[in-house]
Design a protein around this motif. Sequence first.
Motif, PDB file in Angstrom:
ATOM      1  N   THR A 178       0.877  -1.348  -0.028  1.00 12.94           N
ATOM      2  CA  THR A 178       0.029  -0.097  -0.088  1.00 12.94           C
ATOM      3  C   THR A 178       0.943   1.257   0.089  1.00 12.94           C
ATOM      4  O   THR A 178       0.666   2.179  -0.801  1.00 12.94           O
ATOM      5  N   LEU A 179       1.883   1.330   0.930  1.00 14.58           N
ATOM      6  CA  LEU A 179       2.772   2.571   0.989  1.00 14.58           C
ATOM      7  C   LEU A 179       3.537   2.739  -0.450  1.00 14.58           C
ATOM      8  O   LEU A 179       3.700   3.858  -0.864  1.00 14.58           O
ATOM      9  N   THR A 180       3.617   1.733  -1.343  1.00 18.70           N
ATOM     10  CA  THR A 180       4.370   2.084  -2.668  1.00 18.70           C
ATOM     11  C   THR A 180       3.513   2.923  -3.401  1.00 18.70           C
ATOM     12  O   THR A 180       3.943   3.408  -4.397  1.00 18.70           O
ATOM     13  N   GLN A 181       2.188   3.010  -3.217  1.00 21.51           N
ATOM     14  CA  GLN A 181       1.242   3.642  -4.047  1.00 21.51           C
ATOM     15  C   GLN A 181       0.842   5.195  -3.658  1.00 21.51           C
ATOM     16  O   GLN A 181      -0.082   5.689  -4.257  1.00 21.51           O
ATOM     17  N   VAL A 182       1.332   5.471  -2.266  1.00 19.81           N
ATOM     18  CA  VAL A 182       1.211   6.564  -1.828  1.00 19.81           C
ATOM     19  C   VAL A 182       2.155   8.026  -2.318  1.00 19.81           C
ATOM     20  O   VAL A 182       3.372   7.607  -2.364  1.00 19.81           O
ATOM     21  N   GLN A 183       1.492   8.867  -2.464  1.00 17.44           N
ATOM     22  CA  GLN A 183       2.239  10.234  -2.843  1.00 17.44           C
ATOM     23  C   GLN A 183       2.209  11.361  -1.697  1.00 17.44           C
ATOM     24  O   GLN A 183       1.069  11.910  -1.498  1.00 17.44           O
ATOM     25  N   VAL A 184       3.373  11.522  -0.884  1.00 12.07           N
ATOM     26  CA  VAL A 184       3.141  12.337   0.061  1.00 12.07           C
ATOM     27  C   VAL A 184       3.366  13.942  -0.361  1.00 12.07           C
ATOM     28  O   VAL A 184       2.570  14.802  -0.201  1.00 12.07           O
ATOM     29  N   GLY A 185       4.531  14.086  -1.130  1.00 13.15           N
ATOM     30  CA  GLY A 185       4.803  15.347  -1.713  1.00 13.15           C
ATOM     31  C   GLY A 185       4.435  16.644  -0.924  1.00 13.15           C
ATOM     32  O   GLY A 185       4.889  16.951   0.329  1.00 13.15           O
ATOM     33  N   PRO A 186       3.274  17.441  -1.322  1.00 17.92           N
ATOM     34  CA  PRO A 186       3.216  18.718  -0.615  1.00 17.92           C
ATOM     35  C   PRO A 186       2.289  18.601   0.615  1.00 17.92           C
ATOM     36  O   PRO A 186       2.100  19.678   1.133  1.00 17.92           O
ATOM     37  N   TYR A 187       1.937  17.396   0.924  1.00 15.10           N
ATOM     38  CA  TYR A 187       1.086  17.363   2.168  1.00 15.10           C
ATOM     39  C   TYR A 187       2.158  16.579   3.349  1.00 15.10           C
ATOM     40  O   TYR A 187       1.651  16.496   4.427  1.00 15.10           O
ATOM     41  N   VAL A 249      -4.961  12.782   4.367  1.00 16.56           N
ATOM     42  CA  VAL A 249      -5.169  11.576   4.917  1.00 16.56           C
ATOM     43  C   VAL A 249      -4.159  10.540   4.365  1.00 16.56           C
ATOM     44  O   VAL A 249      -3.681   9.712   5.114  1.00 16.56           O
ATOM     45  N   THR A 250      -4.173  10.265   3.226  1.00 15.75           N
ATOM     46  CA  THR A 250      -3.638   9.525   2.510  1.00 15.75           C
ATOM     47  C   THR A 250      -1.960   9.558   2.806  1.00 15.75           C
ATOM     48  O   THR A 250      -1.231   8.608   3.122  1.00 15.75           O
ATOM     49  N   ALA A 251      -1.470  10.890   2.622  1.00 15.23           N
ATOM     50  CA  ALA A 251      -0.001  11.091   2.897  1.00 15.23           C
ATOM     51  C   ALA A 251       0.040  10.943   4.486  1.00 15.23           C
ATOM     52  O   ALA A 251       1.287  10.355   4.787  1.00 15.23           O
ATOM     53  N   SER A 252      -0.800  11.203   5.301  1.00 17.90           N
ATOM     54  CA  SER A 252      -0.568  10.853   6.713  1.00 17.90           C
ATOM     55  C   SER A 252      -0.511   9.542   7.107  1.00 17.90           C
ATOM     56  O   SER A 252       0.254   9.035   7.896  1.00 17.90           O
ATOM     57  N   MET A 253      -1.335   8.543   6.357  1.00 15.31           N
ATOM     58  CA  MET A 253      -1.194   7.056   6.596  1.00 15.31           C
ATOM     59  C   MET A 253       0.315   6.668   6.302  1.00 15.31           C
ATOM     60  O   MET A 253       0.797   5.873   6.926  1.00 15.31           O
TER      61      MET A 253
END
Length: 274
Positions: A178-187, A249-253
């Motif tokens: 799951t983590l490989t699909q997440v974009q953190v970037g500006p958040y 929320v996605t970035a926070s996860m």
Amino acid sequence: MVLTPALLFHTMSTVHVEQLNFKPVAMYFVAALLLFAGVLVWQGLNRRAAVLALSCTFSNTVMIGIPLVSLAYGQTGLVTLFTLISVHALVLLTLATVVLEMVAAREERGQGQGSQWHMALTVLAAIKSGIIHPVPLPIILGLLFAQTGLVLPEVVGKPLQLLGSAFGPVALVLVGVTLTQVQVGPYLKSALGISLLKNLVLPMLVAALGLALGMPTRSLSVMIVAASLPMGANVFLFAQRYEVAQEVVTASMAVSTLLGLATITLVMSLVGLL
């Protein structure tokens, strides 16, 4: 849908209700509600605030919590954790739904829309989904079976045990996928703030309350570790449902899970001193 119910049912099928202690669970929710209310007020009593408050209080008690507690505290620790898991989503998701629906109703009344009936139906649906779910339902059914005094025949019990033992490694692999699909970037900044509240402030509140109330060390240790776990995936589904703060929320996860490598280690080291 397969491994989780097998593990939960098999574990709880030998536990009698009198063995369960709901005091640590109640204390856990008092700490969670304090943090929830604080974030809600801090963020401005709106839809976004409700989602972020849930983000800071909803732990990944299943995918990460079960393997970790099983390894660290054994079967006794798992029973304590499963007692929490049985009502974890029901309490926190229902609370967040009530708050969010109240805020939404207030906004819609200002626009001449919305109704109390709609809000009531939504809350009832949240309660139903918190019970009829692959996590709490097998816990409840396992407990009910245990009260009959019957023992699972080996032809049933052994396959359940094998399926349940596969849960831990598979769950941790899926977290990584799951983590490989997440974009953190500006958040990143917002995600880091939420993650610190979730991973460190919540367990600190649980520890403070538990010590003040004189909770038994083993039960308190499991509750503190559960509070220190990264954010659970249900928060993203909640944000997606209401179309609020999904990116944050996605970035926070992702940040909460990665940060958990350090924060869970720290928390468990300090818990070992209790």
